[in-house]
Design a protein around this motif. Sequence first.
Motif, short mmCIF file in Angstrom:
data_model
loop_
_atom_site.label_atom_id
_atom_site.label_comp_id
_atom_site.label_asym_id
_atom_site.label_seq_id
_atom_site.Cartn_x
_atom_site.Cartn_y
_atom_site.Cartn_z
N GLY A 118 1.15 -1.18 -0.17
CA GLY A 118 0.26 -0.05 -0.34
C GLY A 118 0.77 1.01 -0.14
N THR A 119 -0.06 2.18 -0.42
CA THR A 119 1.03 3.37 -0.34
C THR A 119 1.60 3.82 0.74
N ALA A 120 1.30 3.40 2.04
CA ALA A 120 1.82 4.02 3.40
C ALA A 120 2.21 2.69 3.47
N GLY A 121 1.70 1.57 4.08
CA GLY A 121 1.76 0.76 4.30
C GLY A 121 3.72 0.42 3.35
N GLY A 122 3.70 0.30 2.48
CA GLY A 122 4.99 -0.56 2.04
C GLY A 122 5.81 0.66 2.02
N THR A 123 5.65 1.72 1.64
CA THR A 123 6.11 2.43 2.57
C THR A 123 6.94 2.66 3.25
N ALA A 124 6.04 2.37 4.52
CA ALA A 124 6.48 2.38 6.24
C ALA A 124 7.56 1.37 6.02
N VAL A 125 7.44 -0.23 5.56
CA VAL A 125 8.24 -1.12 5.59
C VAL A 125 9.97 -0.92 5.31
N VAL A 126 9.99 0.23 3.60
CA VAL A 126 11.29 0.19 3.18
C VAL A 126 11.89 1.16 4.17
N LEU A 127 11.26 2.38 4.92
CA LEU A 127 11.13 3.42 4.96
C LEU A 127 12.30 2.84 6.78
N SER A 128 11.16 2.09 7.34
CA SER A 128 11.65 1.28 7.96
C SER A 128 13.25 0.73 8.01
N ARG A 129 13.79 -0.06 6.50
CA ARG A 129 14.66 -0.53 6.19
C ARG A 129 15.92 0.28 5.77
N LEU A 130 15.53 0.95 5.63
CA LEU A 130 16.55 2.55 5.88
C LEU A 130 17.03 3.36 6.47
N GLY A 131 16.25 3.13 7.87
CA GLY A 131 17.00 3.92 9.24
C GLY A 131 15.77 4.72 9.21
N ALA A 132 14.64 5.07 9.12
CA ALA A 132 13.90 5.81 9.73
C ALA A 132 13.29 5.52 10.66
N GLU A 133 12.32 6.15 11.66
CA GLU A 133 11.35 5.96 12.59
C GLU A 133 9.99 6.02 12.05
N VAL A 134 9.71 4.69 11.89
CA VAL A 134 8.04 4.85 11.43
C VAL A 134 6.64 4.41 12.72
N LEU A 135 5.86 5.63 11.73
CA LEU A 135 4.63 5.51 12.34
C LEU A 135 3.65 5.27 11.64
N SER A 136 2.82 4.25 11.80
CA SER A 136 1.71 4.16 10.82
C SER A 136 0.69 4.35 11.18
#
Length: 307
Positions: free
Chosen positions: A39-57
């Motif tokens: 999803g445009t939020a869920g999929g992006t959240a996963v990749v951001l987390s892997r790239l080192g961001a702190e992610v809240l969905s």
Amino acid sequence: MKIATVGVHVLDTHVIGIESIPASSDGQLVETIRFSPAGTAGGTAVVLSRLGAEVLSFGAVGTDPVGDSLLALLAREGVDTSGLVRKPDHQTSSSVIPVRPNGDRPAWHCIGANGAFTLDDLDLATLEGITHLHLGGPEFLGGEAAGQLLAHARSIGATTSLDILAPGDPDMLAWIADALPHTDYLLPNDEQVLGFTGATDLAEGARALVAAGAGCVAVTQGAKGALVVTADAVAEVAAYPIDPDKLVDTTGCGDAFSAGFLRGLSLGRDTTEAARLGCATAAQVAQGLGTDAGSYSLESVEAFAAG
């Protein structure tokens, strides 16, 4: 980078090796069946987390087993899922994606709880401290509500981005137009830009979206890479070549580009360099099934980009 990813969350079921739909009630053996958050939020959240961001969905899922699975997969990736509300009268949004040997990937999709998410489901106080808000699927909220959310994010010092899920159509652009003046980065694909604006030239269409209020438009172009347009400049960024033997599935590559682009911006890179990181991230994801496939990090993506 502390980012809120708001909007569409989906559980994808990838089926690899589909050559045709079996006749009648016949069956067919396939290579792989795999779940992944999307999803445009869920999929992006996963990749951001892997790239080192702190992610809240933030978004909505059902109270069904599909929702349980989606929440578990997101949490396993380090995404804070406490902002995902559960809707007992709606199933969790889900897609089934049969991937053909040539890479084509038609899909069956159920909108589910994504269509029931409203601003009333989001406690604005939980956004305090974020550096960025990414809204995926503003069409479900409508332009007025989406604009209110993005404006609030800006008021607390966050930058904003928008990724539209629906196909390009002038009526859809009108539906979400109120959100554009509050959008720092608009992240459409090429077909959406041309469809929204009626332009025949991609740069011309992107400029029209900047004129409508978006600060920067970063357009994905599939295998061609990305086009980054602001009021002052246009920059073309090439895609990274992938060995055909390593190309697995392009599902989620748009979300991966968004994540890499936004992560690049958070690291102080200009929009062109951020788009390069976005293209490299998309290339990494294309070599696996779903945004959470394989093992990658900011360091490994940057190493891939460096050749």
